[in-house]
Design a protein around this motif. Sequence first.
Motif, mmCIF file in Angstrom:
data_model
loop_
_atom_site.group_PDB
_atom_site.id
_atom_site.type_symbol
_atom_site.label_atom_id
_atom_site.label_comp_id
_atom_site.label_asym_id
_atom_site.label_seq_id
_atom_site.Cartn_x
_atom_site.Cartn_y
_atom_site.Cartn_z
ATOM 1 N N GLY A 18 -70.410 40.713 4.826
ATOM 2 C CA GLY A 18 -70.289 39.292 4.523
ATOM 3 C C GLY A 18 -69.468 38.500 5.514
ATOM 4 O O GLY A 18 -69.515 37.269 5.519
ATOM 5 N N PHE A 55 -72.747 38.277 -3.139
ATOM 6 C CA PHE A 55 -71.461 37.591 -2.974
ATOM 7 C C PHE A 55 -70.703 37.543 -4.301
ATOM 8 O O PHE A 55 -69.471 37.691 -4.329
ATOM 9 N N GLN A 75 -69.740 32.657 4.336
ATOM 10 C CA GLN A 75 -70.940 32.481 3.502
ATOM 11 C C GLN A 75 -71.277 31.018 3.255
ATOM 12 O O GLN A 75 -72.393 30.692 2.832
#
Length: 587
Positions: free
Chosen positions: A123, A133, A243
């Motif tokens: 990530g 996530f 992200q």
Amino acid sequence: MGRRVFQTLGLDIGTNSLGWGLVSNNEARDANGLVDCGVRIFQEAVDAKTREPKNHARRRARLARRLLARRRRRKAKLKNFLIRAGWLPVELTGHAQPEILLNEIDEQDSGEPGSPYLLRKKGLDEALTKHQFGRILMHLCARRGFQSNRKSLLIGELAKEYEDLSDAADSDKTLDDSLTKQDDEDLGKIKNGIVGLWAEMHAKQCRTLGELLADIPPLERKRTRHTDRKMYKEEFELLWQSQTRFHVDLQDDGFKANVFEMIFFQRPLKSAKGLVAPCSLEPLRKRAMRGRLDVQEFLLRQDLNHLQLLDPETREFQPISLEQRELLFQALQQQASLSWGQAKKLIGAPFPKTQKFSLEDSKAKLNGNRVVCLLRDALPDRWDILSRSDQDQLVEDLLTISAKNDLIKRLREHWQFTREQAYQLAIRELPTGYANLSVKAINKLLPSMRQGLIYSAAREAAGYGFERKPSKNLALLPEPPMVRNPVVQKSLYEVRKVVNTIIKAYGKPDVIRVEMARDIVVPPKVREAQDKQNKINQKLNDRAREALAALPNPIMNPRHDDLLKYRLWIECGEVCPYTGKAIGLNS
């Protein structure tokens, strides 16, 4: 009219017994005889083997239950929030084993078994699905690292900041170099583990803890390390920032704040200010913290003003002069302690070997002003040029500001310290605890003590005196005060029971004389050492009995002197220490 009879009650208080005797005397105090006596045996307030209070095991179990319950609630709250927001699958609602279900879903999405550690590494650079996530956030929530609730700042957090100092004189040092300034004995097992983990991350150039753990071989355990909350907070920020490039929803600051709060919120400790006892001279004031400069000066002058020198001819103690006392005081402002030899050399008089200070038998050395020495070491170029009011205020900030961010901000913005100076101040452990007096009382006593008066004389000069306050006339003893020592607390309750029973049976005694066993107020560590030595002595005595019983002329019931002689004989190697000749067992 007959002469009045006086009654004297004697109490012998021990850790698990209370002996008492009531004696009557006439008005001329002639002994008239024993009225009654007895012994009350009660169960000791600590475990016989561990010497711990008996409620410790129950308390530890209760704390563990609360910790697990809070973690369960925290994870459930975050899980439900992420499910409603679409970052976790709906099937997770009410599932008994969410990790197994998340693993199966991740395997279906990616085609390979999921691992939260691998996802945390991936990530940082690559896009993750919403559910992946969400799984990372749940993993951070379950294992969020250690955070100290103490006022003393966590070494790991400060070390990470210290490594990045741009304006420090030695900013090119590595993390390991910066940590060598700390005393390993003071860090403790957890802090040492955290510091070592920071060093490992730095050496392997890992951006986050998750990246470090992801590279550990599968067969090696990952959860045996002591981790720091700071590591998880930094990883959270890096993952969220990464992200956000792939998920527009993560740009919502309110959503991020809610998730951060659910993962990292930690309830602060309850304030213990209400437990601080009142001053013995100013009952309306609380006792002062030992770390304050005026308290440190008071304690130092109290020792110095009682300091006397033994005259080898008359064998009497004579007080040292005010000038000599001031020399010692100034030296102890510059260094943390003085040996007795250094103290004699400092005041400049020729001392024969037989001459010594009055406190030499009770103290290994003279302790200095620890606070001044610590802060001068942290601020070598600033401390001595600060005014006394500024020094007091700085110490007050260090003692009272418990939040790390607030303290660093105060040191940087108000005091204009560099980052290195702020770091050095933050890692200093100032003396903890409280003195017996308040700031007001100490400031009244200090002027007299600076003139060389001992505490009792300074107390009278300040107007406090030693007058006894009138006591209330009570029919029976009230509830004893709460003390922190469970052994003392138990004994006080037993004293109350016995004395009140005697009063009901024979009336109030005119005099109560108390003899208290020393081991009642002995600290736990000292008591443990005593118990250990007692066990050793018991084994040595048993061996001595066996050896004496095996003699040609056996001693079947040896006395204490017989056992002691045998043990000394063994200790001396069966040889006379004065003549060097061998001593036979039958001698």
